[in-house]
Structures are given as structure tokens and as C-alpha cells.
Design an enzyme around this catalytic site. Structure first.
Site, PDB file in Angstrom:
ATOM      1  N   ARG A   1      -8.073  -3.971   2.063  1.00 36.24           N
ATOM      2  CA  ARG A   1      -8.860  -4.221   1.185  1.00 36.24           C
ATOM      3  C   ARG A   1      -7.740  -5.196   0.386  1.00 36.24           C
ATOM      4  O   ARG A   1      -6.427  -5.570   0.707  1.00 36.24           O
ATOM      5  CB  ARG A   1      -8.780  -3.187  -0.038  1.00 36.24           C
ATOM      6  CG  ARG A   1      -9.670  -3.589  -1.191  1.00 36.24           C
ATOM      7  CD  ARG A   1     -10.152  -2.731  -2.626  1.00 36.24           C
ATOM      8  NE  ARG A   1     -11.342  -2.454  -1.770  1.00 36.24           N
ATOM      9  CZ  ARG A   1     -11.929  -1.607  -2.654  1.00 36.24           C
ATOM     10  NH1 ARG A   1     -11.491  -1.258  -3.884  1.00 36.24           N
ATOM     11  NH2 ARG A   1     -12.981  -0.705  -2.271  1.00 36.24           N
TER      12      ARG A   1
ATOM     13  N   HIS B   1     -18.795  -4.789   1.933  1.00 36.53           N
ATOM     14  CA  HIS B   1     -17.698  -3.424   2.147  1.00 36.53           C
ATOM     15  C   HIS B   1     -18.699  -2.424   3.084  1.00 36.53           C
ATOM     16  O   HIS B   1     -19.397  -1.732   3.031  1.00 36.53           O
ATOM     17  CB  HIS B   1     -18.194  -3.235   0.815  1.00 36.53           C
ATOM     18  CG  HIS B   1     -16.638  -2.164   0.571  1.00 36.53           C
ATOM     19  ND1 HIS B   1     -16.555  -0.774   0.720  1.00 36.53           N
ATOM     20  CD2 HIS B   1     -16.640  -1.672  -1.559  1.00 36.53           C
ATOM     21  CE1 HIS B   1     -15.800  -0.115   0.405  1.00 36.53           C
ATOM     22  NE2 HIS B   1     -16.408  -0.175  -0.761  1.00 36.53           N
TER      23      HIS B   1
ATOM     24  N   LYS C   1       5.736 -11.446  -1.752  1.00 40.42           N
ATOM     25  CA  LYS C   1       7.106 -12.756  -0.905  1.00 40.42           C
ATOM     26  C   LYS C   1       6.288 -14.096  -0.170  1.00 40.42           C
ATOM     27  O   LYS C   1       7.461 -14.491   0.400  1.00 40.42           O
ATOM     28  CB  LYS C   1       8.657 -11.963   0.131  1.00 40.42           C
ATOM     29  CG  LYS C   1       8.596 -10.931  -0.670  1.00 40.42           C
ATOM     30  CD  LYS C   1       9.551 -10.198  -0.126  1.00 40.42           C
ATOM     31  CE  LYS C   1      10.442  -8.852  -0.015  1.00 40.42           C
ATOM     32  NZ  LYS C   1      11.290  -8.471   0.468  1.00 40.42           N
TER      33      LYS C   1
ATOM     34  N   ARG D   1     -11.442   4.986  -5.291  1.00 34.57           N
ATOM     35  CA  ARG D   1     -12.177   6.141  -4.274  1.00 34.57           C
ATOM     36  C   ARG D   1     -12.408   5.478  -2.723  1.00 34.57           C
ATOM     37  O   ARG D   1     -11.783   6.724  -2.056  1.00 34.57           O
ATOM     38  CB  ARG D   1     -14.328   6.062  -4.639  1.00 34.57           C
ATOM     39  CG  ARG D   1     -14.920   7.190  -5.751  1.00 34.57           C
ATOM     40  CD  ARG D   1     -15.642   6.017  -6.501  1.00 34.57           C
ATOM     41  NE  ARG D   1     -14.879   5.027  -6.671  1.00 34.57           N
ATOM     42  CZ  ARG D   1     -14.693   5.285  -7.895  1.00 34.57           C
ATOM     43  NH1 ARG D   1     -14.901   6.404  -8.582  1.00 34.57           N
ATOM     44  NH2 ARG D   1     -14.131   4.109  -8.825  1.00 34.57           N
ATOM     45  N   THR D   2     -12.020   4.148  -2.832  1.00 35.62           N
ATOM     46  CA  THR D   2     -12.409   4.128  -1.215  1.00 35.62           C
ATOM     47  C   THR D   2     -10.277   4.017  -0.706  1.00 35.62           C
ATOM     48  O   THR D   2     -10.624   4.475   0.199  1.00 35.62           O
ATOM     49  CB  THR D   2     -12.644   2.339  -1.489  1.00 35.62           C
ATOM     50  OG1 THR D   2     -13.472   2.376  -1.983  1.00 35.62           O
ATOM     51  CG2 THR D   2     -12.538   2.393   0.783  1.00 35.62           C
TER      52      THR D   2
HETATM   53  C1  NCD Z   1     -16.935  -0.953  -5.333  1.00 39.37           C
HETATM   54  C2  NCD Z   1     -16.328  -2.125  -4.777  1.00 39.37           C
HETATM   55  O1  NCD Z   1     -15.131  -1.929  -4.713  1.00 39.37           O
HETATM   56  O2  NCD Z   1     -16.253  -2.867  -4.325  1.00 39.37           O
HETATM   57  N1  NCD Z   1     -15.977   0.414  -5.322  1.00 39.37           N
HETATM   58  C3  NCD Z   1     -15.946   1.040  -4.461  1.00 39.37           C
HETATM   59  O3  NCD Z   1     -15.307   0.567  -3.409  1.00 39.37           O
HETATM   60  N2  NCD Z   1     -16.323   2.211  -4.373  1.00 39.37           N
HETATM   61  C4  NCD Z   1     -17.684  -1.281  -6.161  1.00 39.37           C
HETATM   62  C5  NCD Z   1     -17.340  -1.909  -7.398  1.00 39.37           C
HETATM   63  O4  NCD Z   1     -16.597  -2.200  -7.720  1.00 39.37           O
HETATM   64  O5  NCD Z   1     -18.287  -2.565  -8.542  1.00 39.37           O
END
Ligand code: NCD
Length: 307
Positions: free
Chosen positions: A101, A129, A80, A51-52
Site C-alpha cells: 500500500r 484498490h 531514509k 483491515r487490509t
Molecule cells: C479503504 C481504503 O483504504 O481505500 N479501506 C480499506 O482498505 N478497507 C477505504 C477507506 O480508507 O476509506
């Protein structure tokens, strides 16, 4: 230049403006479809995501911009041994804005100090997040009509769940917010959130172990996945993974206008028999995530779209 590393990087007023912009985008998407012509977003994902990452990409494409990036550490020069600081210097030459991320807490913050383009924290370890929080705030505001005077139940892995940490940080700034923290003992909220955020801000909260003891009091139930990848051993994960399963029967105990949110992905914590309940809004939440990321990209790139 601005970055988004923590939800507190925006004041409540700035957040309000961002959510207003996201709502305008929701209702007038055409107005924004060329706003980022010629701009590039880089997605630097050192940890799995569906999703993100895709919602960032979808957001940039809907603004008329382009995207580039990688979706695992193995496929980047991190394999590397390249440092995040060096990578971001490179990326600054290729793109106008980036979303990162990383499994290490604080990595996007380090990147932002070396970057000449805006850096968005798309999740750093078990820490924060903030763009999921923007998504959650837009969902609540759009469907409840307000962000104050709410009783919010956070259920599941409150220890490692970064979405929970960011959401608490953001919500304590609104008036009349109460929390019910629902988790097994082992997965309680970390002390730095309990003491430094909740206690310090005089926020009313209680901690319970059983969902059934709390569900009837809630305006919002925020379910979360037990974060397997952050556990030190598999046995603990197996013992705790099914601590909560929200199902249609438990939903009968809830208020008729309680909303169920989940950042997704879900594993077992929400049974599919809840999906058709109109209080289950976790798939709508995904759609709000795109609008809010569009608004965020425009805000950080300082692009104004006029009527
Ligand atoms: C969340 C995350 O990555 O922290 N997912 C997301 O970005 N929608 C929640 C999760 O992974 O449980």
C-alpha cells in the site's frame, strides 16, 4: 509470474474461478490450512491500514504461511530516502509474495516491474484498490447470488475513493449493471472513470446529489468515507465530511433486500443505528475479505489444493 495491480488484471472467468475458490475456502477452511507451509508474505504498508494489512496477514496465517513487513513509511527505509524499486528488490529476497500500500498512485505497478515475486496492490493513493474489489464482489455474489442485473449506488467521496474506482472498473464487465453515483458536486467521479470506463462501455448511470433521491431504486448501496488525507485543505474537508449520513430512518426508504456495503473504516457516514439492520453487511464483508485474499495468495503462488 502474475501480479494484481488493477482489477482488470483478471478476466471475468479468472475472477469467477477466484471467487469459487474463496467460497470453497469459506466452507472447507481445514483443507487449506497447510497450503502455504514454508511460504512468506511481506506486507509493505507506506500508509495507514487496519483491515487490509491484517486481513492479508490473517489470510496467510490461515494458509499455514508466515508474514513479515512494516506498517508505516516512517518505520521503513523509505524514511531514509530508499526508492520503492530498491525496496522491492530487497523484499524479493525475503518473501515469496508481497502486498503493498502506497500513497503514490502507480507505486505498486513500478514495484511489480522490478520484482521477482508477485506484487499485490493493496491501495495506491486515490487510484485503485483491487483486493477491496475482490472482497466487494465476493460479498455481493455470496449474498445476492449474482454479479449481473444490479442497480448499484455508490455514495460519498467518489473523487478520491479508490475502492469506488476499482469496483466500477470490475463491475462494468458484467451484464445489466446500472450505477447511481451519489456525491456532492466537488466529489464527483473523476473524468477518467466517467468517460473512459462508463461512457466508453455504454453503461447506464446517473449522478445525483441527494441519497434520498436514489435509495429506493438500489439493489446495493456502497457507502464510502470522505477521504480526508487526500484533500488539499482542511476547510473543504470540514464542509464536505458529513454530506451523507445513512441512518435507520433513511433505511425505511430502501428495498427490503437492498444490501449496504462499506469498505470501512466508517466515520460518520453510517449511523450505528443501521448496524443491526440485516441489510447492513459491512462487517460480513470484512470476513469475506479474508477468504478472498486467501484465494488470491494461492492463485498468485500457483498452489493447487486437491480434495
Ligand atoms: C479503504 C481504503 O483504504 O481505500 N479501506 C480499506 O482498505 N478497507 C477505504 C477507506 O480508507 O476509506
Amino acid at each position: 509470474m502474475r501480479h494484481l495491480i488493477s482489477p482488470l488484471d483478471f478476466t471475468v472467468q479468472e475472477l469467477d474461478e477466484l471467487l469459487n475458490l474463496a467460497t470453497d475456502i469459506e466452507f472447507h477452511p481445514d483443507k487449506y490450512k497447510n497450503a502455504c507451509n514454508g511460504k512468506k508474505l511481506a506486507t509493505l504498508f507506506y500508509e495507514p491500514s487496519t483491515r487490509t494489512r491484517l486481513s492479508f496477514e490473517s489470510a496467510m496465517l490461515s494458509l499455514g504461511g508466515n508474514v513479515l513487513g512494516f506498517s508505516s513509511a516512517d518505520s521503513s527505509s523509505a524514511a531514509k530516502g530508499e526508492s520503492v524499486s530498491d525496496t522491492i528488490r530487497m523484499i524479493s529476497c525475503y518473501a515469496d509474495i508481497c502486498a503493498m500500500r502506497h500513497p503514490k498512485e502507480g507505486a505498486p505497478l513500478v514495484a511489480s516491474t522490478k520484482s521477482s515475486i508477485p506484487v499485490i496492490n493493496a491501495g495506491d493513493g486515490g487510484h485503485q484498490h483491487p483486493t477491496q474489489t475482490l472482497t466487494d464482489l465476493m460479498t455481493i455474489r455470496s449474498l445476492k447470488g449474482r454479479l449481473d442485473d444490479l442497480v448499484i449506488g455508490l455514495c460519498g467521496d467518489l473523487k478520491f475513493g479508490r475502492t469506488v474506482h476499482s469496483l466500477i472498473n470490475a463491475l462494468v464487465r458484467y451484464k445489466g449493471i446500472k450505477f447511481v453515483l451519489i456525491s456532492p458536486k466537488e466529489l464527483r467521479i473523476p473524468d477518467y472513470i466517467r468517460q473512459d470506463v462508463l461512457v466508453k462501455n455504454n453503461i447506464e448511470f446517473r449522478e445525483v446529489e441527494r441519497l434520498e433521491d436514489a435509495i429506493a431504486d438500489l439493489d446495493i448501496l456502497y457507502m464510502t468515507r470522505v477521504q480526508r488525507e487526500r484533500f488539499f485543505n482542511e476547510e473543504d474537508y470540514i464542509r464536505l465530511k458529513d454530506s451523507y449520513i445513512l441512518n435507520a430512518e433513511k433505511m425505511t426508504l430502501a428495498n427490503k433486500d437492498m444490501l449496504v456495503l462499506h469498505p470501512l473504516p466508517r466515520v460518520n457516514e453510517i449511523s450505528v443505528d443501521v448496524d443491526d439492520d440485516e441489510r447492513a453487511v459491512y462487517f460480513k464483508q470484512v470476513q469475506y475479505g479474508v477468504y478472498v485474499r486467501m484465494a488470491l495468495i494461492l492463485t498468485l503462488l500457483e498452489i493447487n489444493v486437491t480434495d
